[in-house]
Design an enzyme around this catalytic site. Structure first.
Site, PDB file in Angstrom:
ATOM      1  N   CYS A 129      -0.789  -1.822  -9.005  1.00 53.75           N
ATOM      2  CA  CYS A 129       0.407  -1.320  -8.005  1.00 53.75           C
ATOM      3  C   CYS A 129      -0.079   0.186  -7.729  1.00 53.75           C
ATOM      4  O   CYS A 129       0.189   0.743  -6.503  1.00 53.75           O
ATOM      5  CB  CYS A 129       1.732  -1.351  -8.891  1.00 53.75           C
ATOM      6  SG  CYS A 129       2.971  -0.904  -7.801  1.00 53.75           S
ATOM      7  N   CYS A 130      -0.338   0.990  -8.845  1.00 58.55           N
ATOM      8  CA  CYS A 130      -0.739   2.477  -8.663  1.00 58.55           C
ATOM      9  C   CYS A 130      -2.099   2.466  -7.715  1.00 58.55           C
ATOM     10  O   CYS A 130      -2.047   3.599  -6.871  1.00 58.55           O
ATOM     11  CB  CYS A 130      -1.263   2.971  -9.875  1.00 58.55           C
ATOM     12  SG  CYS A 130       0.282   3.554 -10.927  1.00 58.55           S
ATOM     13  N   CYS A 213       8.804   2.763 -13.191  1.00 57.67           N
ATOM     14  CA  CYS A 213       8.167   3.045 -14.144  1.00 57.67           C
ATOM     15  C   CYS A 213       8.387   4.785 -14.640  1.00 57.67           C
ATOM     16  O   CYS A 213       7.419   5.264 -15.276  1.00 57.67           O
ATOM     17  CB  CYS A 213       6.429   3.312 -13.582  1.00 57.67           C
ATOM     18  SG  CYS A 213       6.031   1.477 -12.939  1.00 57.67           S
ATOM     19  N   CYS A 236      -1.653   7.364 -13.553  1.00 62.56           N
ATOM     20  CA  CYS A 236      -1.520   6.663 -12.363  1.00 62.56           C
ATOM     21  C   CYS A 236      -2.815   5.970 -11.966  1.00 62.56           C
ATOM     22  O   CYS A 236      -3.266   4.999 -11.216  1.00 62.56           O
ATOM     23  CB  CYS A 236      -0.692   7.251 -11.162  1.00 62.56           C
ATOM     24  SG  CYS A 236      -1.441   8.684 -10.324  1.00 62.56           S
TER      25      CYS A 236
END
Length: 244
Positions: A129-130, A213, A236
């Protein structure tokens, strides 16, 4: 240009960037403003960018940068998962500090539709996702630049505890003007300049990232304890991956 900056910088050939280790030796005891000015002097405004999350401590670096040159480009990663308060804070700081070139960068829609169509990737694979929401967009945004400035500090701990003032990230020079400042010094910048706090700071969010998050922290916790809580993840990826 501050004469001290010229004294601090190593000699370099025309049109050639100095080595990061030489710059780091020259700037390791410099003030944040001197580091920003040195970065500007080294590569020029058109080749320099500041990367800011517009988070809970971001105003301090942006204030220092604006005092040196408010037209230095600022890259802001709008991941699609940010708090509305962060987006509003970005607009507040742009107006308050007179920032002239803030570029809000978003992930590619095609990438999101293919790799995160249900917006659940943050839960199943936060690293992925990051990567699609931060690392890849930042790499695209930094492509035209020879150097970038960020706001990491050694007191944040973890992999940040030993960061240099100037690094070579594998693709370009990376300046960390706040590497050796204390939390108290940052608070002093806020107080002296009467900078507005991030709206979520008063609610216990001491480090703010994407909504899924990010959680509140208690007074006895590290400020970044609320990021990716319950996971081994602490970064991240934009500071641990190549930026090209």
């Amino acid at each position: 240009m501050n004469a001290l900056v010229h004294q601090l910088l190593p000699e370099r050939a025309a049109d050639a960037l100095p080595a990061a280790d030489g710059l780091d030796r020259a700037l390791r005891d410099a003030s944040p403003a001197e580091v920003v000015a040195a970065a500007l002097h080294t590569v020029g405004r058109e080749h320099l960018a500041v990367v800011s999350s517009f988070g809970t401590e971001s105003a301090a670096l942006l204030k220092v940068m604006a005092d040196v040159d408010p037209a230095i480009p600022v890259i802001f990663l709008d991941t699609g998962w940010l708090f509305e308060e962060t987006l509003a804070y970005r607009d507040t700081l742009i107006a308050t500090l007179g920032l002239r070139d803030v570029r809000s960068i978003k992930p590619l829609e095609d990438t999101l539709s293919q790799q995160d169509p249900d917006r659940e990737l943050w839960f199943s694979d936060p690293d992925a996702c990051c990567r699609i929401r931060k690392v890849e967009p930042l790499a695209r945004a930094l492509a035209p630049f020879s150097a970038w400035i960020n706001g990491r500090k050694r007191f944040q701990g973890g992999v940040r505890a030993a960061i240099a003032v100037v690094e070579d990230d594998g693709a370009r020079l990376k300046f960390n003007p706040f590497a050796n400042v204390s939390r108290e010094q940052i608070q002093a910048i806020y107080a002296t300049a009467n900078l507005p706090p991030h709206p979520l700071a008063a609610l216990g969010y001491l480090s703010v990232g994407c909504m899924p998050c990010t959680s509140r922290t208690s007074p006895d916790e590290d400020a970044r304890a609320g990021r990716w809580r319950g996971r081994a993840k602490t970064e991240c990826g934009i500071h641990t991956a190549r930026t090209s």
